[in-house]
Design an enzyme around this catalytic site. Structure first.
Site, PDB file in Angstrom:
ATOM      1  N   ARG A   1      17.950  18.908 -31.074  1.00 47.53           N
ATOM      2  CA  ARG A   1      18.154  17.520 -31.451  1.00 47.53           C
ATOM      3  C   ARG A   1      17.906  17.480 -32.959  1.00 47.53           C
ATOM      4  O   ARG A   1      16.781  17.723 -33.420  1.00 47.53           O
ATOM      5  CB  ARG A   1      17.204  16.578 -30.711  1.00 47.53           C
ATOM      6  CG  ARG A   1      17.613  16.325 -29.257  1.00 47.53           C
ATOM      7  CD  ARG A   1      18.860  15.444 -29.192  1.00 47.53           C
ATOM      8  NE  ARG A   1      19.418  15.352 -27.843  1.00 47.53           N
ATOM      9  CZ  ARG A   1      19.113  14.378 -26.982  1.00 47.53           C
ATOM     10  NH1 ARG A   1      18.235  13.467 -27.307  1.00 47.53           N
ATOM     11  NH2 ARG A   1      19.690  14.355 -25.800  1.00 47.53           N
TER      12      ARG A   1
ATOM     13  N   ARG B   1      20.552  10.815 -34.932  1.00 47.00           N
ATOM     14  CA  ARG B   1      20.346  12.139 -34.348  1.00 47.00           C
ATOM     15  C   ARG B   1      21.628  12.599 -33.676  1.00 47.00           C
ATOM     16  O   ARG B   1      22.453  11.794 -33.233  1.00 47.00           O
ATOM     17  CB  ARG B   1      19.201  12.139 -33.348  1.00 47.00           C
ATOM     18  CG  ARG B   1      19.388  11.278 -32.092  1.00 47.00           C
ATOM     19  CD  ARG B   1      20.152  11.980 -30.996  1.00 47.00           C
ATOM     20  NE  ARG B   1      20.127  11.265 -29.732  1.00 47.00           N
ATOM     21  CZ  ARG B   1      21.057  11.349 -28.807  1.00 47.00           C
ATOM     22  NH1 ARG B   1      22.148  12.076 -28.997  1.00 47.00           N
ATOM     23  NH2 ARG B   1      20.946  10.691 -27.658  1.00 47.00           N
TER      24      ARG B   1
ATOM     25  N   GLU C   1      14.362   4.173 -24.735  1.00 45.31           N
ATOM     26  CA  GLU C   1      15.014   3.891 -23.459  1.00 45.31           C
ATOM     27  C   GLU C   1      14.005   3.522 -22.391  1.00 45.31           C
ATOM     28  O   GLU C   1      12.935   4.117 -22.285  1.00 45.31           O
ATOM     29  CB  GLU C   1      15.810   5.132 -23.027  1.00 45.31           C
ATOM     30  CG  GLU C   1      16.798   4.862 -21.931  1.00 45.31           C
ATOM     31  CD  GLU C   1      17.715   6.050 -21.696  1.00 45.31           C
ATOM     32  OE1 GLU C   1      18.743   5.864 -21.028  1.00 45.31           O
ATOM     33  OE2 GLU C   1      17.409   7.148 -22.180  1.00 45.31           O
TER      34      GLU C   1
ATOM     35  N   THR D   1      26.659  11.818 -20.804  1.00 42.80           N
ATOM     36  CA  THR D   1      26.699  10.577 -21.579  1.00 42.80           C
ATOM     37  C   THR D   1      26.683  10.836 -23.075  1.00 42.80           C
ATOM     38  O   THR D   1      26.999   9.946 -23.861  1.00 42.80           O
ATOM     39  CB  THR D   1      25.513   9.651 -21.231  1.00 42.80           C
ATOM     40  OG1 THR D   1      24.286  10.324 -21.521  1.00 42.80           O
ATOM     41  CG2 THR D   1      25.549   9.247 -19.779  1.00 42.80           C
TER      42      THR D   1
ATOM     43  N   ARG E   1      23.616   9.483 -31.917  1.00 43.91           N
ATOM     44  CA  ARG E   1      23.018   8.164 -31.735  1.00 43.91           C
ATOM     45  C   ARG E   1      22.470   7.715 -33.084  1.00 43.91           C
ATOM     46  O   ARG E   1      21.532   8.317 -33.613  1.00 43.91           O
ATOM     47  CB  ARG E   1      21.915   8.192 -30.689  1.00 43.91           C
ATOM     48  CG  ARG E   1      21.317   6.808 -30.426  1.00 43.91           C
ATOM     49  CD  ARG E   1      20.315   6.811 -29.263  1.00 43.91           C
ATOM     50  NE  ARG E   1      19.884   5.468 -28.974  1.00 43.91           N
ATOM     51  CZ  ARG E   1      18.851   4.850 -29.572  1.00 43.91           C
ATOM     52  NH1 ARG E   1      18.139   5.504 -30.475  1.00 43.91           N
ATOM     53  NH2 ARG E   1      18.535   3.612 -29.262  1.00 43.91           N
TER      54      ARG E   1
ATOM     55  N   CYS F   1      23.559  16.256 -20.761  1.00 48.54           N
ATOM     56  CA  CYS F   1      23.920  15.012 -20.083  1.00 48.54           C
ATOM     57  C   CYS F   1      25.300  14.569 -20.545  1.00 48.54           C
ATOM     58  O   CYS F   1      25.535  14.432 -21.756  1.00 48.54           O
ATOM     59  CB  CYS F   1      22.897  13.925 -20.397  1.00 48.54           C
ATOM     60  SG  CYS F   1      23.288  12.341 -19.616  1.00 48.54           S
TER      61      CYS F   1
ATOM     62  N   ARG G   1      17.611  -1.205 -27.039  1.00 50.93           N
ATOM     63  CA  ARG G   1      16.450  -0.636 -26.347  1.00 50.93           C
ATOM     64  C   ARG G   1      15.192  -1.334 -26.866  1.00 50.93           C
ATOM     65  O   ARG G   1      15.226  -2.068 -27.851  1.00 50.93           O
ATOM     66  CB  ARG G   1      16.333   0.862 -26.609  1.00 50.93           C
ATOM     67  CG  ARG G   1      17.484   1.703 -26.074  1.00 50.93           C
ATOM     68  CD  ARG G   1      17.246   3.179 -26.354  1.00 50.93           C
ATOM     69  NE  ARG G   1      18.329   4.016 -25.846  1.00 50.93           N
ATOM     70  CZ  ARG G   1      18.336   5.338 -25.917  1.00 50.93           C
ATOM     71  NH1 ARG G   1      17.332   5.992 -26.487  1.00 50.93           N
ATOM     72  NH2 ARG G   1      19.358   6.032 -25.423  1.00 50.93           N
TER      73      ARG G   1
ATOM     74  N   GLU H   1      16.050  17.980 -24.317  1.00 48.07           N
ATOM     75  CA  GLU H   1      17.140  17.814 -23.354  1.00 48.07           C
ATOM     76  C   GLU H   1      18.323  18.717 -23.688  1.00 48.07           C
ATOM     77  O   GLU H   1      18.983  19.262 -22.803  1.00 48.07           O
ATOM     78  CB  GLU H   1      17.585  16.355 -23.321  1.00 48.07           C
ATOM     79  CG  GLU H   1      18.724  16.080 -22.356  1.00 48.07           C
ATOM     80  CD  GLU H   1      19.093  14.605 -22.307  1.00 48.07           C
ATOM     81  OE1 GLU H   1      20.284  14.313 -22.167  1.00 48.07           O
ATOM     82  OE2 GLU H   1      18.185  13.754 -22.404  1.00 48.07           O
TER      83      GLU H   1
END
Length: 347
Positions: free
Chosen positions: A211, A108, A295, A255, A262, A253, A290, A207
């Site tokens: 996505r 993703r 997560e 990160t 990912r 975010c 994970r 988020e």
């Protein structure tokens, strides 16, 4: 990946009284302030980063704080980002032809649109406009990417629950995202686009604004990667994604900055699961571990979610190569009862 991973908060490390005085009166064109950027970190002391971006301007206006945090977290000097989706010369064979280990493969990326605020800051009217713009593009996709869009509010509770359990659909964000403002107006103007075979999915309004997900049962990392690349080529021609040459693709975010990618496999490793050094072994391979449900979850029956650990300072091609090689080594270690040296060059 939310900004919460359980380490000491980088916000507190880098925010000085002098920096607060310098930044506290600034505001982006979407009304994002220093206080809003760090609200989640103020609410949750177990947040790692402690900050969220409300729009692209956040990364420039509040760079005296954000850039040191991003450097600290990523280990990257922020010298520039380059995208590369080529697979030329890389291994593309089936990692698990017997189907004994890899349950599913998924890649993703997060994307936001340049002219809109990100989910933490976007207003109700702009959220509706963004959804309409994106859905018009998605419903025009052809071939293997053709599908249909379902607003979250239109889904039955049974369908919603089934898709969430199958990791096909998102649900309201965790407490960190809630404090950042991501869950406002739930579930209005959010939804899921998917192909009939559920191998290509786009979440709208999670988020990040989008996505974009390519996935399939079993192994087939190269096929999943190529499908995602094809989709991004088409979508990128019609949607102006938020990005710059230094930080790559802009995400809510920090990160996720850089590739915002990912790439992961859901993999069964019962022998390695019993070893206390599994996470350390994966870290040496550049991989993150994970649990079965993502997560902050635990493994079940030896099943883990294994993915790239780094998004910034690498290319998409780098991520593919690292995951392919790392998963191949993990399978070899599992097959040989965990005795293989992961630094070995024979695999």
């Amino acid at each position: 990946m939310s900004c919460s991973t359980g380490a000491a908060m980088l916000l507190h490390k880098h925010l000085t009284p002098e920096l607060t005085s310098r930044l506290e009166k600034l505001k982006t064109r979407n009304g994002w302030t220093l206080r809003k950027a760090m609200q989640s970190g103020l609410d949750h002391e177990d947040s790692q980063m402690g900050v969220y971006a409300g729009d692209s301007e956040t990364y420039a206006l509040f760079s005296p704080l954000l850039h040191p945090i991003i450097r600290d977290h990523s280990g990257c000097n922020l010298g520039g980002h380059t995208s590369d989706f080529s697979l030329d010369g890389l291994p593309q064979g089936d990692l698990d032809p017997s189907g004994e280990f890899i349950i599913s493969t998924r890649i993703r990326v997060g994307r936001n649109l340049a002219r809109y605020a990100f989910p933490p800051a976007i207003g109700a009217r702009a959220r509706a406009e963004l959804e309409a713009e994106v859905v018009q593009v998605l419903t025009g996709l052809k071939g293997e990417l053709a599908g249909e869009y379902h607003p979250l509010a239109s889904l039955s509770e049974a369908q919603r629950r089934t898709w969430v359990e199958q990791h096909v659909l998102f649900k309201p964000g965790d407490r960190f995202l809630d404090s950042a403002g991501v869950n406002r107006d739930w579930p209005r103007n959010r939804g899921i686009f998917h192909t009939p075979d559920l191998r290509f999915i786009v979440w709208v309004g999670e988020e990040d604004a989008l996505r974009i997900i390519s996935m399939q049962p079993g192994s087939g990392l190269a096929a999943v990667f190529r499908r995602l690349t094809s989709a991004l080529d088409v979508l990128g021609e019609q949607l102006d994604f938020a990005r710059d040459s230094r930080l790559g693709y802009h995400t809510a975010c920090p990160t996720n900055l850089g590739t915002a990618m990912r790439a992961s496999v859901l993999i069964r490793l019962p022998r390695l699961s019993r070893r206390p050094d599994l996470h350390a072994r994966c870290a040496r391979l550049g991989l993150a571990v994970r649990g079965l449900h993502g997560e902050h979850s635990d493994a079940e029956d030896g099943v883990h979610d294994i993915s790239n650990a780094v998004r910034l300072g690498v290319t998409e091609r780098d991520i593919y190569r690292q995951l392919w090689r790392g998963v191949r080594k993990l399978i070899a270690m599992e097959t040989r009862n965990g005795i293989l040296n992961e630094d070995s060059q024979d695999i």
